[in-house]
Write an enzyme that holds these catalytic residues in place. Structure first.
Site, PDB file in Angstrom:
ATOM      1  CG  HIS A   1      28.646  70.109 -51.285  1.00  0.00           C
ATOM      2  ND1 HIS A   1      30.109  69.517 -50.505  1.00  0.00           N
ATOM      3  CD2 HIS A   1      29.141  69.237 -52.935  1.00  0.00           C
ATOM      4  CE1 HIS A   1      30.270  68.586 -51.079  1.00  0.00           C
ATOM      5  NE2 HIS A   1      30.003  68.652 -51.731  1.00  0.00           N
TER       6      HIS A   1
ATOM      7  NE  ARG B   1      28.432  62.583 -52.380  1.00  0.00           N
ATOM      8  CZ  ARG B   1      29.060  63.375 -53.059  1.00  0.00           C
ATOM      9  NH1 ARG B   1      29.591  64.824 -52.445  1.00  0.00           N
ATOM     10  NH2 ARG B   1      29.394  63.718 -54.213  1.00  0.00           N
TER      11      ARG B   1
ATOM     12  CB  ILE C   1      38.859  64.698 -52.436  1.00  0.00           C
ATOM     13  CG1 ILE C   1      37.705  65.329 -54.082  1.00  0.00           C
ATOM     14  CG2 ILE C   1      38.749  65.749 -51.940  1.00  0.00           C
ATOM     15  CD1 ILE C   1      36.183  65.106 -53.703  1.00  0.00           C
TER      16      ILE C   1
ATOM     17  CD  GLU D   1      23.905  68.898 -48.696  1.00  0.00           C
ATOM     18  OE1 GLU D   1      24.024  68.109 -50.006  1.00  0.00           O
ATOM     19  OE2 GLU D   1      25.062  68.725 -47.465  1.00  0.00           O
TER      20      GLU D   1
END
Length: 167
Positions: free
Chosen positions: A152, A104, A23, A133
């Site tokens: 997300h 994260r 990423i 979360e």
């Protein structure tokens, strides 16, 4: 100045990409497409690989934090990284800089981030992950105008879900 737009162009701004994996490399490429100065810090990636990709290798993370207009996080959460974006990390960022965390939620000390945003040391932050979360209770930092929080769900497009099924 009152009434003047607080928006700005990305071209000519600097970004520090922390983590140069799958990423992080894509984010670096996108930032370069916007004519940003792209710096990369990844202690596990050879500096020559980063330079070969066309970006500045930053060996000392704090030096990059002090220069970057934007800091974007792309590292895994593990025993070494959890809570690593803490008050010390944030204080070393360039005044007025923007923190982006799409990796994260456990990487960021949310109380320290809220303090940095409230004090004005950070210009803004963008998060699409949080420490807990799903969110079970409201966070006081959600009332801040210089914080953007999104779910997300970037890979939740039809194409993204198809790619995840094949990878």
């Amino acid at each position: 100045v009152r009434g003047q737009s607080s928006t700005f162009e990305l071209g000519g701004r600097s970004v520090l990409v922390i983590g140069f994996g799958r990423i992080g490399t894509r984010v670096a490429r996108l930032c370069a497409a916007f004519a940003m100065r792209v710096m990369v810090h990844d202690p596990y990636m050879p500096a020559g690989t980063i330079r070969g990709a066309g970006y500045e290798a930053v060996v000392e993370r704090d030096a990059g934090l002090a220069e970057a207009d934007f800091v974007t996080i792309h590292i895994p959460a593990n025993d070494q990284t959890r809570g690593s974006v803490d008050a010390t990390f944030l204080s070393r960022m360039k005044p007025g800089a923007v923190l982006l965390n799409t990796a994260r939620g456990t990487l960021v000390d949310e109380a320290a981030l809220e303090a940095a945003l409230r004090s004005g040391h950070l210009g803004a932050a963008g998060l699409d992950v949080l420490r807990v979360e799903p969110m079970v209770q409201g966070l006081s930092m959600l009332e801040l105008d210089n914080l953007v929080v999104t779910p997300h769900v970037a890979a939740s497009t039809a194409e993204g879900l198809r790619r995840m099924a094949w990878d």
